[in-house]
Design a protein around this motif. Sequence first.
Motif, mmCIF file in Angstrom:
data_model
loop_
_atom_site.group_PDB
_atom_site.id
_atom_site.type_symbol
_atom_site.label_atom_id
_atom_site.label_comp_id
_atom_site.label_asym_id
_atom_site.label_seq_id
_atom_site.Cartn_x
_atom_site.Cartn_y
_atom_site.Cartn_z
ATOM 1 N N GLU A 85 0.828 -1.214 0.000
ATOM 2 C CA GLU A 85 0.000 0.000 0.000
ATOM 3 C C GLU A 85 0.858 1.259 0.000
ATOM 4 O O GLU A 85 0.474 2.282 -0.574
ATOM 5 N N SER A 86 2.038 1.187 0.636
ATOM 6 C CA SER A 86 2.938 2.349 0.631
ATOM 7 C C SER A 86 3.405 2.663 -0.777
ATOM 8 O O SER A 86 3.444 3.833 -1.187
ATOM 9 N N SER A 87 3.769 1.633 -1.530
ATOM 10 C CA SER A 87 4.207 1.844 -2.912
ATOM 11 C C SER A 87 3.091 2.452 -3.750
ATOM 12 O O SER A 87 3.325 3.350 -4.569
ATOM 13 N N ILE A 88 1.868 1.967 -3.547
ATOM 14 C CA ILE A 88 0.718 2.487 -4.302
ATOM 15 C C ILE A 88 0.471 3.952 -3.945
ATOM 16 O O ILE A 88 0.224 4.788 -4.827
ATOM 17 N N ASN A 89 0.559 4.289 -2.661
ATOM 18 C CA ASN A 89 0.359 5.682 -2.234
ATOM 19 C C ASN A 89 1.437 6.604 -2.803
ATOM 20 O O ASN A 89 1.159 7.749 -3.178
ATOM 21 N N PHE A 90 2.661 6.095 -2.860
ATOM 22 C CA PHE A 90 3.769 6.890 -3.395
ATOM 23 C C PHE A 90 3.522 7.250 -4.858
ATOM 24 O O PHE A 90 3.639 8.418 -5.263
ATOM 25 N N LEU A 91 3.137 6.258 -5.663
ATOM 26 C CA LEU A 91 2.857 6.523 -7.082
ATOM 27 C C LEU A 91 1.611 7.396 -7.245
ATOM 28 O O LEU A 91 1.562 8.266 -8.127
ATOM 29 N N THR A 92 0.611 7.201 -6.380
ATOM 30 C CA THR A 92 -0.599 8.030 -6.433
ATOM 31 C C THR A 92 -0.266 9.503 -6.226
ATOM 32 O O THR A 92 -0.776 10.378 -6.934
ATOM 33 N N ALA A 93 0.613 9.784 -5.264
ATOM 34 C CA ALA A 93 1.003 11.169 -4.992
ATOM 35 C C ALA A 93 1.668 11.798 -6.215
ATOM 36 O O ALA A 93 1.410 12.958 -6.557
ATOM 37 N N ILE A 94 2.506 11.024 -6.903
ATOM 38 C CA ILE A 94 3.200 11.539 -8.093
ATOM 39 C C ILE A 94 2.201 11.796 -9.224
ATOM 40 O O ILE A 94 2.246 12.845 -9.890
ATOM 41 N N LEU A 95 1.286 10.858 -9.443
ATOM 42 C CA LEU A 95 0.304 11.034 -10.515
ATOM 43 C C LEU A 95 -0.585 12.240 -10.253
ATOM 44 O O LEU A 95 -0.894 13.008 -11.177
ATOM 45 N N TRP A 96 -0.997 12.418 -8.992
ATOM 46 C CA TRP A 96 -1.894 13.534 -8.699
ATOM 47 C C TRP A 96 -1.157 14.869 -8.790
ATOM 48 O O TRP A 96 -1.726 15.884 -9.187
ATOM 49 N N PHE A 97 0.127 14.855 -8.437
ATOM 50 C CA PHE A 97 0.920 16.077 -8.623
ATOM 51 C C PHE A 97 0.985 16.434 -10.114
ATOM 52 O O PHE A 97 0.783 17.602 -10.490
ATOM 53 N N LEU A 98 1.259 15.459 -10.981
ATOM 54 C CA LEU A 98 1.350 15.712 -12.424
ATOM 55 C C LEU A 98 0.008 16.175 -12.987
ATOM 56 O O LEU A 98 -0.045 17.004 -13.895
ATOM 57 N N LYS A 99 -1.075 15.631 -12.459
ATOM 58 C CA LYS A 99 -2.412 16.063 -12.881
ATOM 59 C C LYS A 99 -2.636 17.533 -12.513
ATOM 60 O O LYS A 99 -3.275 18.289 -13.251
ATOM 61 N N SER A 100 -2.103 17.967 -11.363
ATOM 62 C CA SER A 100 -2.340 19.321 -10.862
ATOM 63 C C SER A 100 -1.367 20.340 -11.440
ATOM 64 O O SER A 100 -1.670 21.537 -11.486
ATOM 65 N N TYR A 101 -0.189 19.883 -11.888
ATOM 66 C CA TYR A 101 0.850 20.791 -12.366
ATOM 67 C C TYR A 101 0.585 21.239 -13.807
ATOM 68 O O TYR A 101 0.400 20.409 -14.704
ATOM 69 N N ASP A 102 0.564 22.518 -14.039
ATOM 70 C CA ASP A 102 0.430 23.092 -15.393
ATOM 71 C C ASP A 102 -0.749 22.489 -16.158
ATOM 72 O O ASP A 102 -0.626 22.094 -17.313
ATOM 73 N N HIS A 103 -1.912 22.378 -15.473
ATOM 74 C CA HIS A 103 -3.151 21.882 -16.081
ATOM 75 C C HIS A 103 -3.005 20.452 -16.635
ATOM 76 O O HIS A 103 -3.674 20.090 -17.601
ATOM 77 N N GLY A 104 -2.121 19.660 -16.020
ATOM 78 C CA GLY A 104 -1.981 18.250 -16.432
ATOM 79 C C GLY A 104 -1.229 18.050 -17.729
ATOM 80 O O GLY A 104 -1.281 16.975 -18.322
ATOM 81 N N ARG A 105 -0.486 19.061 -18.158
ATOM 82 C CA ARG A 105 0.229 18.979 -19.441
ATOM 83 C C ARG A 105 1.201 17.808 -19.483
ATOM 84 O O ARG A 105 1.425 17.200 -20.526
ATOM 85 N N PHE A 106 1.796 17.478 -18.334
ATOM 86 C CA PHE A 106 2.792 16.397 -18.282
ATOM 87 C C PHE A 106 2.266 15.174 -17.534
ATOM 88 O O PHE A 106 3.047 14.370 -17.022
ATOM 89 N N CYS A 107 0.951 15.033 -17.473
ATOM 90 C CA CYS A 107 0.360 13.904 -16.735
ATOM 91 C C CYS A 107 0.394 12.646 -17.600
ATOM 92 O O CYS A 107 -0.597 12.275 -18.240
ATOM 93 N N THR A 108 1.548 11.985 -17.632
ATOM 94 C CA THR A 108 1.715 10.729 -18.360
ATOM 95 C C THR A 108 2.495 9.763 -17.483
ATOM 96 O O THR A 108 3.209 10.188 -16.560
ATOM 97 N N LEU A 109 2.404 8.487 -17.785
ATOM 98 C CA LEU A 109 3.165 7.500 -17.009
ATOM 99 C C LEU A 109 4.669 7.680 -17.200
ATOM 100 O O LEU A 109 5.434 7.576 -16.228
ATOM 101 N N PRO A 110 5.175 7.954 -18.422
ATOM 102 C CA PRO A 110 6.616 8.184 -18.568
ATOM 103 C C PRO A 110 7.138 9.320 -17.688
ATOM 104 O O PRO A 110 8.209 9.202 -17.084
ATOM 105 N N HIS A 111 6.385 10.410 -17.582
ATOM 106 C CA HIS A 111 6.827 11.512 -16.722
ATOM 107 C C HIS A 111 6.821 11.088 -15.251
ATOM 108 O O HIS A 111 7.691 11.495 -14.475
ATOM 109 N N ALA A 112 5.851 10.261 -14.872
ATOM 110 C CA ALA A 112 5.798 9.762 -13.484
ATOM 111 C C ALA A 112 7.013 8.884 -13.185
ATOM 112 O O ALA A 112 7.609 8.975 -12.098
#
Length: 430
Positions: A85-112
């Motif tokens: 669950e810790s690993s899942i939470n860690f990746l979730t935090a990164i994905l949600w940050f990318l979604k929130s940053y610059d209107h989600g312009r870089f919200c992709t798995l490669p960027h994560a």
Amino acid sequence: MFLYDFKMPELSVIAYNTLRKNLHAYKKPPKFYSIYFDDLNKSNRCNPLDPDSLKDISDASEASRTILLGLNKEWLRRQGDFFVESSINFLTAILWFLKSYDHGRFCTLPHAIELMQAPYDELFSVLQTVEEAQILVNPFLNAYLNNAASQLEGQIASAKIGMARLSSPQLYWVMSGNDFGLDINNPDDPKIVCMGNSPQKQQIYGAVLSLYISRAVKIANQRGKEKSSFIFDEFATIVFSGMDHVIGTARSNRLAVTLSVNDYSQLKRDYGNEQAEVILNTVGNIISGQVTGDSAKQLSERFGRIMQARQSKSINSNDISISHSNQLESAIPASRISQLSSGEFVGIVADNPDQRIEQKMFHGEIVTDFDKIKREELEYDALPIVGETTQQEVHKNYLNIKRQARGIIEDVLEDVRNDPAKAHLLIVKE
């Protein structure tokens, strides 16, 4: 239709040519798309983490769970475990940050993937700038500041190591583009989407395709959409932990789900006994060719017992007596299922209240005209060329994503340093 083709392009070619022959039957003809990692010239590009489809942080959490369980299949049996669950939470935090940053312009798995390779002090400082991610980052931050290195690595390393296996120019190319969306049954833009795995690279491709499938099913399984179909060849080669829920709800949303497995034992091996049992007992239609052992026994029990007439003959020195009786016996014995010939099938189908099927169970043979099939296959066209993609383009995109990830870190850190209201977010470890 969404088609998961384990041995791409075997089934995809059939789907493509069948669509071409029947375009006239549609009021609004669907467009054909394919994801084909082994031949980028025939592959479209699609971002499964399109920011518009991530409505809230629970969507990011679901995507994180899907990709990490796909990379670590044994985690299916360990859901709820602290480190999983810790690993899942860690990746979730990164994905949600990318979604929130610059209107989600870089919200992709490669960027994560690239972002999670950053040093901990920089990464935690950056992730804390998004309020919803702070609560997810807090346990990792405490472990880092309290010098609990072994705990921190245990929490994060599994995610970083697994995700690093996806660091490939080909995967980055396909997953960072946006040729089409995963709303396959959108009445205004219907699609036929074929996604292919490879037996040689099934663990890596399977994890990525699991993410595509999870997102596509969630978007499609809603009311008010066109009727559609999801077909999975070799279902056990991907990880989709919510399939029992999809089967239970899809029918009311006009979505047909077809799961294909070589043997039920594969499903138990990869999904565990409990989830495999739920999937088998939830489906309404079962069609099976030859299987042996426990699979044959389970199917025989599923088909149930029927009253069968029996005759016994007794002979002695004086006369012959014949007796008749009725006994409950297996409708289709396991021994019969294990001896089915090629082309022979047994099964049971479901019906509707207004469309009753008197004979639900069947045992029959498909009569095949092999010559006709060969003639038809000779007329097939190969999958269409999407574009001439060069290795230089693919590698340039790969390096560009790495630079963009580094640029995101530096941009956010600069903003934090220059804003007194955010100064407390900057992590400085003594």
